[in-house]
Design a protein around this motif. Structure first.
Motif, short mmCIF file in Angstrom:
data_model
loop_
_atom_site.label_atom_id
_atom_site.label_comp_id
_atom_site.label_asym_id
_atom_site.label_seq_id
_atom_site.Cartn_x
_atom_site.Cartn_y
_atom_site.Cartn_z
N VAL A 1 0.93 -1.13 -0.02
CA VAL A 1 0.06 -0.04 -0.26
C VAL A 1 1.12 1.54 0.18
N ILE A 2 2.32 0.99 0.78
CA ILE A 2 3.11 2.18 1.01
C ILE A 2 3.56 3.10 -0.85
N MET A 3 3.66 1.33 -0.89
CA MET A 3 4.09 1.79 -3.25
C MET A 3 3.13 1.59 -3.37
N ASP A 4 1.86 1.41 -3.14
CA ASP A 4 1.13 2.44 -4.25
C ASP A 4 0.68 3.43 -4.30
N ARG A 5 0.92 4.58 -2.69
CA ARG A 5 0.26 5.57 -2.38
C ARG A 5 1.73 6.22 -3.17
N THR A 6 2.48 6.38 -2.84
CA THR A 6 4.16 6.66 -3.65
C THR A 6 3.85 7.00 -4.89
N GLU A 7 3.72 5.60 -5.70
CA GLU A 7 3.80 6.40 -7.03
C GLU A 7 2.51 6.68 -8.12
N ARG A 8 1.38 7.20 -6.70
CA ARG A 8 0.73 8.29 -6.70
C ARG A 8 0.79 10.27 -6.45
N LEU A 9 1.70 9.41 -5.57
CA LEU A 9 2.61 10.65 -5.44
C LEU A 9 3.76 11.69 -6.00
N ALA A 10 3.90 10.32 -6.58
CA ALA A 10 5.29 10.82 -7.96
C ALA A 10 4.14 11.53 -9.16
N ARG A 11 2.88 11.20 -8.76
CA ARG A 11 2.34 11.37 -10.41
C ARG A 11 1.80 12.69 -9.77
N ASP A 12 1.85 13.41 -8.76
CA ASP A 12 0.53 14.60 -8.36
C ASP A 12 2.09 14.65 -8.62
N ILE A 13 3.59 15.38 -7.98
CA ILE A 13 4.52 15.83 -8.24
C ILE A 13 5.03 16.89 -9.46
N MET A 14 4.91 15.40 -10.49
CA MET A 14 5.00 15.62 -11.83
C MET A 14 3.66 16.36 -12.38
N ASP A 15 2.89 15.67 -11.64
CA ASP A 15 2.04 17.27 -12.48
C ASP A 15 2.45 18.47 -12.32
N ASP A 16 2.61 19.14 -10.68
CA ASP A 16 3.16 19.93 -10.64
C ASP A 16 3.91 20.79 -10.85
N LEU A 17 5.71 20.26 -11.04
CA LEU A 17 6.33 20.66 -10.85
C LEU A 17 7.95 19.88 -11.95
N GLY A 18 6.63 18.91 -13.58
CA GLY A 18 7.10 18.63 -14.33
C GLY A 18 7.24 19.85 -15.43
N ASP A 19 8.87 19.22 -15.38
CA ASP A 19 9.55 20.59 -16.53
C ASP A 19 10.46 21.35 -16.03
N HIS A 20 10.52 21.12 -14.68
CA HIS A 20 11.52 21.78 -13.97
C HIS A 20 12.28 21.26 -13.39
N ASP A 21 14.01 21.61 -13.20
CA ASP A 21 14.89 20.65 -12.34
C ASP A 21 14.31 20.78 -10.83
N ILE A 22 15.06 19.52 -10.30
CA ILE A 22 14.51 19.57 -8.91
C ILE A 22 15.25 19.10 -7.99
N VAL A 23 16.10 19.86 -6.75
CA VAL A 23 16.91 19.10 -5.88
C VAL A 23 16.45 18.64 -4.53
N VAL A 24 16.40 17.49 -4.42
CA VAL A 24 15.30 16.32 -3.94
C VAL A 24 16.33 16.15 -2.32
N LEU A 25 15.81 17.14 -1.51
CA LEU A 25 16.41 16.95 -0.32
C LEU A 25 16.24 15.52 0.88
N CYS A 26 16.79 14.78 0.61
CA CYS A 26 16.20 14.07 1.21
C CYS A 26 16.66 13.28 3.02
N VAL A 27 15.86 13.87 3.87
CA VAL A 27 15.98 13.16 4.90
C VAL A 27 16.26 12.33 5.95
N LEU A 28 17.57 12.28 6.82
CA LEU A 28 18.17 10.46 6.52
C LEU A 28 17.36 10.80 8.09
N LYS A 29 17.73 9.80 8.85
CA LYS A 29 17.93 8.04 7.94
C LYS A 29 16.25 7.80 7.70
#
Ligand code: HPA
Ligand code: MG
Length: 225
Positions: free
Chosen positions: A48-76
Protein backbone atom coordinates in the motif's frame (compact mmCIF):
# COMPACT_ATOMS: atom_id res chain seq x y z
CA UNK A 1 -13.49 8.49 13.98
CA UNK A 2 -10.55 10.82 13.82
CA UNK A 3 -11.08 14.19 15.49
CA UNK A 4 -9.42 16.15 12.76
CA UNK A 5 -8.65 15.50 9.17
CA UNK A 6 -5.61 17.37 7.98
CA UNK A 7 -5.90 19.38 4.80
CA UNK A 8 -3.04 20.64 2.75
CA UNK A 9 -3.24 23.74 0.68
CA UNK A 10 -4.95 22.76 -2.55
CA UNK A 11 -4.15 19.10 -2.03
CA UNK A 12 -5.11 15.92 -0.28
CA UNK A 13 -4.20 15.36 3.37
CA UNK A 14 -3.39 11.78 2.46
CA UNK A 15 -5.13 8.50 3.22
CA UNK A 16 -6.68 8.92 6.66
CA UNK A 17 -6.16 6.10 9.16
CA UNK A 18 -8.61 6.57 12.03
CA UNK A 19 -7.71 6.44 15.73
CA UNK A 20 -10.02 3.50 16.34
CA UNK A 21 -8.71 1.38 13.47
CA UNK A 22 -7.03 -1.68 15.02
CA UNK A 23 -4.59 -2.32 12.16
CA UNK A 24 -3.94 -5.66 10.45
CA UNK A 25 -2.93 -8.71 12.44
CA UNK A 26 0.77 -9.51 12.03
CA UNK A 27 -0.24 -13.10 11.29
CA UNK A 28 -1.56 -11.96 7.90
CA UNK A 29 1.85 -10.78 6.69
CA UNK A 30 5.44 -11.89 6.66
CA UNK A 31 8.02 -9.96 8.66
CA UNK A 32 11.47 -10.71 10.10
CA UNK A 33 11.38 -13.41 12.81
CA UNK A 34 13.74 -11.35 14.99
CA UNK A 35 10.89 -8.90 15.60
CA UNK A 36 8.37 -11.51 16.81
CA UNK A 37 6.69 -10.10 19.93
CA UNK A 38 8.03 -6.59 19.33
CA UNK A 39 5.11 -5.36 17.22
CA UNK A 40 1.42 -4.83 17.86
CA UNK A 41 -0.06 -4.62 14.37
CA UNK A 42 0.57 -3.57 10.77
CA UNK A 43 -0.70 -0.04 10.10
CA UNK A 44 0.34 0.32 6.46
CA UNK A 45 1.43 -2.78 4.51
CA UNK A 46 4.42 -2.35 2.20
CA UNK A 47 2.38 -2.79 -0.98
CA UNK A 48 0.00 0.00 0.00
CA UNK A 49 2.95 2.30 0.70
CA UNK A 50 4.23 1.60 -2.81
CA UNK A 51 0.85 2.24 -4.44
CA UNK A 52 0.37 5.52 -2.60
CA UNK A 53 3.94 6.59 -3.43
CA UNK A 54 3.23 5.98 -7.10
CA UNK A 55 0.33 8.41 -6.94
CA UNK A 56 2.39 11.02 -5.05
CA UNK A 57 5.02 10.75 -7.81
CA UNK A 58 2.31 11.52 -10.36
CA UNK A 59 1.06 14.51 -8.34
CA UNK A 60 4.63 15.82 -8.11
CA UNK A 61 5.09 15.29 -11.84
CA UNK A 62 1.85 17.17 -12.58
CA UNK A 63 2.92 20.13 -10.41
CA UNK A 64 6.64 20.27 -11.10
CA UNK A 65 7.12 18.54 -14.46
CA UNK A 66 9.76 20.24 -16.63
CA UNK A 67 11.32 22.04 -13.65
CA UNK A 68 14.74 21.00 -12.38
CA UNK A 69 14.49 19.95 -8.74
CA UNK A 70 16.85 19.23 -5.91
CA UNK A 71 15.50 16.41 -3.77
CA UNK A 72 16.56 16.85 -0.16
CA UNK A 73 16.28 13.45 1.49
CA UNK A 74 15.97 13.64 5.26
CA UNK A 75 17.94 10.75 6.78
CA UNK A 76 17.67 8.34 8.21
CA UNK A 77 13.92 7.81 8.38
CA UNK A 78 13.26 9.22 4.92
CA UNK A 79 15.69 7.08 2.93
CA UNK A 80 13.31 4.34 1.84
CA UNK A 81 10.45 6.68 0.95
CA UNK A 82 12.84 8.98 -0.90
CA UNK A 83 14.42 6.11 -2.86
CA UNK A 84 11.01 4.73 -3.86
CA UNK A 85 9.56 8.17 -4.67
CA UNK A 86 12.56 9.08 -6.85
CA UNK A 87 12.29 5.68 -8.58
CA UNK A 88 8.65 6.28 -9.40
CA UNK A 89 9.31 9.80 -10.69
CA UNK A 90 12.07 8.31 -12.88
CA UNK A 91 9.63 5.78 -14.34
CA UNK A 92 7.14 8.57 -15.12
CA UNK A 93 9.91 10.65 -16.69
CA UNK A 94 10.58 7.77 -19.11
CA UNK A 95 6.99 7.07 -19.99
CA UNK A 96 5.51 10.53 -20.48
CA UNK A 97 6.42 13.59 -22.48
CA UNK A 98 7.12 15.52 -19.30
CA UNK A 99 10.19 14.94 -17.23
CA UNK A 100 11.79 16.16 -14.02
CA UNK A 101 15.58 16.40 -13.95
CA UNK A 102 16.48 15.57 -10.35
CA UNK A 103 19.51 15.94 -8.17
CA UNK A 104 19.46 14.18 -4.83
CA UNK A 105 21.09 15.50 -1.69
CA UNK A 106 21.07 14.01 1.80
CA UNK A 107 20.87 15.63 5.19
CA UNK A 108 20.62 13.92 8.52
CA UNK A 109 18.39 14.98 11.40
CA UNK A 110 18.19 13.48 14.83
CA UNK A 111 15.79 14.49 17.58
CA UNK A 112 14.24 11.31 19.04
CA UNK A 113 15.41 9.24 21.99
CA UNK A 114 13.27 6.16 22.65
CA UNK A 115 9.79 7.31 21.56
CA UNK A 116 10.17 10.91 22.71
CA UNK A 117 11.03 13.99 20.71
CA UNK A 118 13.93 15.83 22.33
CA UNK A 119 14.53 19.57 22.25
CA UNK A 120 17.96 19.34 20.68
CA UNK A 121 17.65 18.91 16.96
CA UNK A 122 20.86 18.04 15.18
CA UNK A 123 21.17 18.80 11.49
CA UNK A 124 24.15 17.05 9.91
CA UNK A 125 25.34 17.44 6.32
CA UNK A 126 23.44 20.71 5.98
CA UNK A 127 26.25 23.09 6.82
CA UNK A 128 26.51 24.58 3.37
CA UNK A 129 23.38 24.40 1.32
CA UNK A 130 24.24 27.50 -0.72
CA UNK A 131 23.84 25.47 -3.92
CA UNK A 132 20.09 25.58 -3.19
CA UNK A 133 19.91 29.28 -4.00
CA UNK A 134 17.39 29.85 -6.79
CA UNK A 135 16.57 26.12 -7.01
CA UNK A 136 13.29 24.22 -6.68
CA UNK A 137 13.65 22.06 -3.59
CA UNK A 138 11.63 18.99 -2.68
CA UNK A 139 12.20 17.98 0.94
CA UNK A 140 11.39 14.30 1.48
CA UNK A 141 10.58 13.18 5.05
CA UNK A 142 9.49 9.78 6.32
CA UNK A 143 7.32 11.05 9.17
CA UNK A 144 6.11 14.34 10.60
CA UNK A 145 5.37 13.94 14.31
CA UNK A 146 5.32 17.05 16.46
CA UNK A 147 6.21 19.16 13.42
CA UNK A 148 9.10 20.78 15.29
CA UNK A 149 11.72 19.08 13.15
CA UNK A 150 10.10 20.15 9.89
CA UNK A 151 9.67 23.71 11.14
CA UNK A 152 13.36 23.96 12.07
CA UNK A 153 14.43 22.38 8.79
CA UNK A 154 12.28 24.72 6.69
CA UNK A 155 13.76 27.71 8.49
CA UNK A 156 17.25 26.37 7.83
CA UNK A 157 16.61 25.71 4.13
CA UNK A 158 14.79 29.02 3.53
CA UNK A 159 17.91 30.87 4.66
CA UNK A 160 19.66 29.63 1.50
CA UNK A 161 17.02 31.37 -0.66
CA UNK A 162 15.72 28.59 -2.90
CA UNK A 163 13.18 29.59 -5.56
CA UNK A 164 10.57 27.18 -4.21
CA UNK A 165 10.28 24.63 -1.42
CA UNK A 166 7.83 21.74 -1.48
CA UNK A 167 7.64 19.02 1.14
CA UNK A 168 6.65 15.38 0.69
CA UNK A 169 5.94 13.43 3.87
CA UNK A 170 4.97 9.77 3.81
CA UNK A 171 3.29 9.89 7.21
CA UNK A 172 1.79 12.76 9.19
CA UNK A 173 0.67 12.07 12.75
CA UNK A 174 -2.43 13.66 14.23
CA UNK A 175 -0.65 15.34 17.11
CA UNK A 176 -2.62 17.84 19.25
CA UNK A 177 -1.54 21.47 18.84
CA UNK A 178 0.70 20.75 15.89
CA UNK A 179 1.11 24.20 14.37
CA UNK A 180 3.75 23.25 11.83
CA UNK A 181 3.11 23.65 8.16
CA UNK A 182 1.82 20.44 6.61
CA UNK A 183 3.65 18.80 3.73
CA UNK A 184 2.31 19.59 0.26
CA UNK A 185 2.32 15.87 -0.53
CA UNK A 186 1.16 13.47 2.20
CA UNK A 187 1.02 9.70 1.97
CA UNK A 188 -0.99 8.84 5.08
CA UNK A 189 -2.44 10.66 8.07
CA UNK A 190 -2.02 8.35 11.06
CA UNK A 191 -2.99 8.21 14.76
CA UNK A 192 -0.58 9.60 17.34
CA UNK A 193 1.19 6.30 18.08
CA UNK A 194 4.83 5.33 17.71
CA UNK A 195 5.31 3.49 14.42
CA UNK A 196 8.32 1.71 12.98
CA UNK A 197 9.40 0.06 9.75
CA UNK A 198 10.05 1.19 6.17
CA UNK A 199 13.19 2.98 7.49
CA UNK A 200 11.47 4.44 10.57
CA UNK A 201 13.27 3.37 13.72
CA UNK A 202 13.05 3.01 17.45
CA UNK A 203 16.62 3.61 18.70
CA UNK A 204 17.92 2.44 15.29
CA UNK A 205 15.97 -0.84 15.26
CA UNK A 206 13.15 -1.81 12.87
CA UNK A 207 14.51 -0.03 9.79
CA UNK A 208 14.82 -3.56 8.33
CA UNK A 209 11.04 -4.10 8.37
CA UNK A 210 9.01 -3.52 5.18
CA UNK A 211 5.61 -2.65 6.62
CA UNK A 212 4.78 0.30 8.85
CA UNK A 213 3.81 -1.18 12.21
CA UNK A 214 2.94 -0.09 15.74
CA UNK A 215 5.68 -1.11 18.18
CA UNK A 216 4.50 -3.14 21.21
CA UNK A 217 5.21 -2.20 24.83
CA UNK A 218 7.54 -5.20 25.11
CA UNK A 219 9.33 -4.06 21.94
CA UNK A 220 9.85 -0.63 23.53
CA UNK A 221 11.26 -2.25 26.67
CA UNK A 222 13.56 -4.57 24.73
CA UNK A 223 15.23 -1.80 22.70
CA UNK A 224 15.09 1.02 25.26
CA UNK A 225 18.31 2.94 26.00
N1 HPA B 1 8.35 6.49 14.58
C1 HPA B 1 9.64 6.70 14.23
N2 HPA B 1 10.19 7.91 14.19
C2 HPA B 1 9.40 8.97 14.52
C3 HPA B 1 8.06 8.81 14.87
C4 HPA B 1 7.50 7.50 14.93
O1 HPA B 1 6.31 7.27 15.26
N3 HPA B 1 7.55 10.05 15.13
C5 HPA B 1 8.57 10.91 14.90
N4 HPA B 1 9.70 10.29 14.55
MG1 MG C 1 14.38 8.05 14.39
Amino acid sequence: MADTVLQTEGGSGGIVIDDDWPGYSLELFSYPAHYAGDLECVVVPHGVIMDRTERLARDIMDDLGDHDIVVLCVLKGGYQFCADLVDKIKVLSCSSDRTIPMRVHFIRLKSYLNDQSTEDLHILGAEDLSFLQGKNVLIVEGIIGTGKTLKALLKHVEAFKPKMIKVAGLLVKRVPHNTAQLPHYIGFEIPNRFVVGYALDYNEYFRDLNHICVISESGKMKYKI
